[in-house]
Design a protein around this motif. Structure first.
Motif, PDB file in Angstrom:
ATOM      1  N   GLY A  26      10.291 -12.093  47.972  1.00 49.15           N
ATOM      2  CA  GLY A  26       9.247 -11.313  48.624  1.00 49.15           C
ATOM      3  C   GLY A  26       9.699  -9.936  49.050  1.00 49.15           C
ATOM      4  O   GLY A  26       8.935  -8.973  48.974  1.00 49.15           O
ATOM      5  N   ARG A  27      10.932  -9.815  49.458  1.00 46.30           N
ATOM      6  CA  ARG A  27      11.437  -8.521  49.929  1.00 46.30           C
ATOM      7  C   ARG A  27      11.383  -7.461  48.845  1.00 46.30           C
ATOM      8  O   ARG A  27      11.219  -6.282  49.135  1.00 46.30           O
ATOM      9  N   TYR A  28      11.551  -7.879  47.596  1.00 44.86           N
ATOM     10  CA  TYR A  28      11.563  -6.936  46.478  1.00 44.86           C
ATOM     11  C   TYR A  28      10.283  -6.962  45.647  1.00 44.86           C
ATOM     12  O   TYR A  28      10.154  -6.183  44.710  1.00 44.86           O
ATOM     13  N   MET A  29       9.364  -7.870  45.969  1.00 41.18           N
ATOM     14  CA  MET A  29       8.140  -8.036  45.177  1.00 41.18           C
ATOM     15  C   MET A  29       7.252  -6.798  45.314  1.00 41.18           C
ATOM     16  O   MET A  29       6.850  -6.441  46.417  1.00 41.18           O
TER      17      MET A  29
ATOM     18  N   MET B 133       3.757 -19.421  56.090  1.00 39.43           N
ATOM     19  CA  MET B 133       3.321 -18.393  57.035  1.00 39.43           C
ATOM     20  C   MET B 133       1.808 -18.278  56.946  1.00 39.43           C
ATOM     21  O   MET B 133       1.224 -18.530  55.893  1.00 39.43           O
ATOM     22  N   LYS B 134       1.186 -17.897  58.043  1.00 41.73           N
ATOM     23  CA  LYS B 134      -0.246 -17.618  58.027  1.00 41.73           C
ATOM     24  C   LYS B 134      -0.403 -16.106  57.872  1.00 41.73           C
ATOM     25  O   LYS B 134       0.022 -15.359  58.749  1.00 41.73           O
ATOM     26  N   VAL B 135      -0.963 -15.687  56.733  1.00 43.40           N
ATOM     27  CA  VAL B 135      -1.085 -14.268  56.423  1.00 43.40           C
ATOM     28  C   VAL B 135      -2.534 -13.973  56.086  1.00 43.40           C
ATOM     29  O   VAL B 135      -3.106 -14.588  55.185  1.00 43.40           O
ATOM     30  N   GLY B 136      -3.141 -13.028  56.805  1.00 45.45           N
ATOM     31  CA  GLY B 136      -4.535 -12.659  56.596  1.00 45.45           C
ATOM     32  C   GLY B 136      -4.736 -11.846  55.337  1.00 45.45           C
ATOM     33  O   GLY B 136      -3.788 -11.377  54.704  1.00 45.45           O
TER      34      GLY B 136
ATOM     35  N   MET C 192      14.698 -19.240  59.303  1.00 42.94           N
ATOM     36  CA  MET C 192      14.749 -20.627  59.782  1.00 42.94           C
ATOM     37  C   MET C 192      13.363 -21.227  60.015  1.00 42.94           C
ATOM     38  O   MET C 192      13.123 -22.373  59.681  1.00 42.94           O
ATOM     39  N   PHE C 193      12.461 -20.446  60.617  1.00 43.56           N
ATOM     40  CA  PHE C 193      11.158 -20.971  61.025  1.00 43.56           C
ATOM     41  C   PHE C 193      10.015 -20.018  60.651  1.00 43.56           C
ATOM     42  O   PHE C 193       9.235 -19.613  61.514  1.00 43.56           O
ATOM     43  N   PRO C 194       9.860 -19.657  59.376  1.00 46.87           N
ATOM     44  CA  PRO C 194       8.799 -18.712  59.001  1.00 46.87           C
ATOM     45  C   PRO C 194       7.401 -19.271  59.251  1.00 46.87           C
ATOM     46  O   PRO C 194       6.460 -18.501  59.443  1.00 46.87           O
ATOM     47  N   GLU C 195       7.264 -20.572  59.292  1.00 42.84           N
ATOM     48  CA  GLU C 195       5.959 -21.201  59.548  1.00 42.84           C
ATOM     49  C   GLU C 195       5.442 -20.895  60.949  1.00 42.84           C
ATOM     50  O   GLU C 195       4.274 -21.111  61.246  1.00 42.84           O
ATOM     51  N   LYS C 196       6.277 -20.358  61.806  1.00 45.59           N
ATOM     52  CA  LYS C 196       5.861 -19.983  63.161  1.00 45.59           C
ATOM     53  C   LYS C 196       5.342 -18.547  63.233  1.00 45.59           C
ATOM     54  O   LYS C 196       5.073 -18.036  64.312  1.00 45.59           O
ATOM     55  N   ILE C 197       5.205 -17.886  62.079  1.00 46.99           N
ATOM     56  CA  ILE C 197       4.726 -16.501  62.028  1.00 46.99           C
ATOM     57  C   ILE C 197       3.281 -16.485  61.544  1.00 46.99           C
ATOM     58  O   ILE C 197       2.963 -17.063  60.511  1.00 46.99           O
ATOM     59  N   THR C 198       2.429 -15.801  62.309  1.00 37.29           N
ATOM     60  CA  THR C 198       1.031 -15.592  61.936  1.00 37.29           C
ATOM     61  C   THR C 198       0.765 -14.095  61.930  1.00 37.29           C
ATOM     62  O   THR C 198       1.072 -13.409  62.904  1.00 37.29           O
TER      63      THR C 198
ATOM     64  N   TYR D 171       4.573 -16.072  50.560  1.00 36.45           N
ATOM     65  CA  TYR D 171       4.767 -16.358  51.982  1.00 36.45           C
ATOM     66  C   TYR D 171       3.864 -17.497  52.459  1.00 36.45           C
ATOM     67  O   TYR D 171       4.302 -18.365  53.212  1.00 36.45           O
ATOM     68  N   ARG D 172       2.611 -17.493  52.013  1.00 41.57           N
ATOM     69  CA  ARG D 172       1.689 -18.567  52.412  1.00 41.57           C
ATOM     70  C   ARG D 172       2.101 -19.913  51.812  1.00 41.57           C
ATOM     71  O   ARG D 172       2.094 -20.931  52.500  1.00 41.57           O
ATOM     72  N   THR D 173       2.425 -19.903  50.529  1.00 43.39           N
ATOM     73  CA  THR D 173       2.659 -21.140  49.792  1.00 43.39           C
ATOM     74  C   THR D 173       4.012 -21.764  50.093  1.00 43.39           C
ATOM     75  O   THR D 173       4.096 -22.957  50.372  1.00 43.39           O
ATOM     76  N   PHE D 174       5.068 -20.974  50.036  1.00 47.20           N
ATOM     77  CA  PHE D 174       6.407 -21.539  50.129  1.00 47.20           C
ATOM     78  C   PHE D 174       7.016 -21.463  51.526  1.00 47.20           C
ATOM     79  O   PHE D 174       7.876 -22.265  51.864  1.00 47.20           O
TER      80      PHE D 174
END
Length: 171
Positions: free
Chosen positions: A37-40, A56-59, A73-79, A50-53
């Motif tokens: 993702g950093r280079y995408m 993360m919740k991304v609008g 460690m915990f990207p699922e905690k990011i919205t 980010y959403r799938t793997f």
């Protein structure tokens, strides 16, 4: 005040005990998809990764610039809300490992938020809708909706009301 959950450790520092707090395989998987993702160059593909793997919740129509570093460690905690811009080389942390404890906290970024390059967002922070974060800011506490903040440590430069007045004066 940041909203984090604290976990005490009794032996070596908490980072030394990292794989007792999070699975090695989860960290490896997250690291791989974060690096992709950093280079995408395609924003929609990056958001899908980010959403799938990372869960993360991304609008919709949110743009993560090149080299943004979500929590490994915990990207699922990011919205992140819709129509946001997350600037180059920004780091979004949902954890912090300290000597005698580690902390985990959700990061919630509202809609229409602009985050400047090289910003660091600490765990447990909420950034309100329409906020603007200046480049190279350490976001160490909640940001009110519509505010313009910056610095290290972060300070409110303009409140929403002051920003609205500035916009009216410019018209």
């Amino acid at each position: 005040m940041r909203q984090t959950k604290r976990y005490k450790v009794d032996q070596a520092n908490s980072l030394w005990q990292i794989y007792q707090t999070v699975s090695f395989w989860k960290v490896m998987k997250n690291f791989i998809f974060i690096q992709l993702g950093r280079y995408m160059p395609f924003l929609s593909v990056k958001n899908w990764l980010y959403r799938t793997f990372l869960r993360m919740k991304v609008g919709k129509q949110t743009a993560f610039a090149l080299m943004v570093m979500p929590d490994t460690m915990f990207p699922e905690k990011i919205t992140v809300g819709s129509n946001c811009v997350i600037g180059y080389n920004t780091t979004i942390l949902a954890h912090e490992y300290l000597i005698s404890e580690y902390r985990i906290g959700a990061v919630v970024i509202g809609n229409d938020v602009m985050i400047g390059a090289n910003t660091t967002i600490l765990p447990g922070v909420k950034i309100g809708d329409g906020a603007v974060i200046s480049s190279a800011t350490l976001v160490n506490r909640d940001v009110p909706p519509g505010a313009f903040v910056g610095g290290n440590p972060m300070q409110v430069i303009y409140t929403k009301e002051e920003m609205d007045k500035r916009m009216d004066d410019d018209s």
